[in-house]
Design a protein around this motif. Structure first.
Motif, PDB file in Angstrom:
ATOM      1  N   PHE A  28      -3.621  11.171   6.471  1.00 50.28           N
ATOM      2  CA  PHE A  28      -4.533  10.162   6.996  1.00 50.28           C
ATOM      3  C   PHE A  28      -4.132   8.809   6.446  1.00 50.28           C
ATOM      4  O   PHE A  28      -4.066   8.633   5.228  1.00 50.28           O
ATOM      5  N   THR A  29      -3.857   7.852   7.346  1.00 50.06           N
ATOM      6  CA  THR A  29      -3.452   6.508   6.957  1.00 50.06           C
ATOM      7  C   THR A  29      -4.389   5.498   7.621  1.00 50.06           C
ATOM      8  O   THR A  29      -5.201   5.871   8.478  1.00 50.06           O
ATOM      9  N   VAL A  30      -4.249   4.245   7.281  1.00 49.87           N
ATOM     10  CA  VAL A  30      -5.069   3.202   7.879  1.00 49.87           C
ATOM     11  C   VAL A  30      -4.816   3.108   9.389  1.00 49.87           C
ATOM     12  O   VAL A  30      -5.702   2.720  10.153  1.00 49.87           O
ATOM     13  N   ASN A  31      -3.636   3.486   9.859  1.00 52.75           N
ATOM     14  CA  ASN A  31      -3.288   3.420  11.278  1.00 52.75           C
ATOM     15  C   ASN A  31      -3.781   4.615  12.089  1.00 52.75           C
ATOM     16  O   ASN A  31      -3.893   4.532  13.298  1.00 52.75           O
ATOM     17  N   GLY A  32      -3.988   5.743  11.427  1.00 51.61           N
ATOM     18  CA  GLY A  32      -4.387   6.949  12.130  1.00 51.61           C
ATOM     19  C   GLY A  32      -3.913   8.188  11.395  1.00 51.61           C
ATOM     20  O   GLY A  32      -3.624   8.136  10.195  1.00 51.61           O
TER      21      GLY A  32
END
Length: 133
Positions: free
Chosen positions: A110-114
């Motif tokens: 899970f990252t800030v982008n998706g």
């Protein structure tokens, strides 16, 4: 029994034992931002894994045996706070998709982008879906 019939039965039994004894590991890791926590709740029709709060860099994982009917499904709801509350509902493990996709080691990032899923065949992280409000 015809000649060779016994060896077919033994081979089929060995295959069933191999499939029945195989365990799957699902791992979910929070790499959103160092100052952001992610709250995630995962379950299947038989198991409720509960709600987990993951700090940056933390993971949760679980192991299980897929059911014999090949319908095992674990789904999760995840969220984190930015300027607004971002959330996502996704299938963390779906037998028909993942049996040959990730095999016995299914990893999510899970990252800030998706959200990314690990592709063991290409040794890469594949983008799966963005967050939604």
């Amino acid at each position: 029994m015809a000649a060779g019939g016994g060896s077919i039965a033994v081979a089929m039994a060995a295959m069933l034992i191999c499939v029945a004894s195989g365990k799957i590991t699902v791992q979910i890791t929070n790499l959103i931002r160092y100052d952001k926590v992610m709250v995630i709740d995962c379950r299947s029709s038989e198991d409720d894994l509960g709600q987990h709060t993951l700090l940056y860099g933390q993971s949760m994982e679980w192991r299980f045996k897929p059911n014999f009917s090949k319908t095992t499904l674990y789904y999760c709801n995840a969220m984190w706070e930015a300027d607004v509350r971002l959330k996502i509902h996704f299938h963390a493990y779906e037998y028909m998709r993942d049996n040959y996709g990730c095999g016995s080691d299914c990893r999510w990032l899970f990252t800030v982008n998706g959200v990314y899923a690990y592709n063991s065949k290409h040794d890469s992280w594949d983008f799966r879906f963005p967050w939604y409000v």
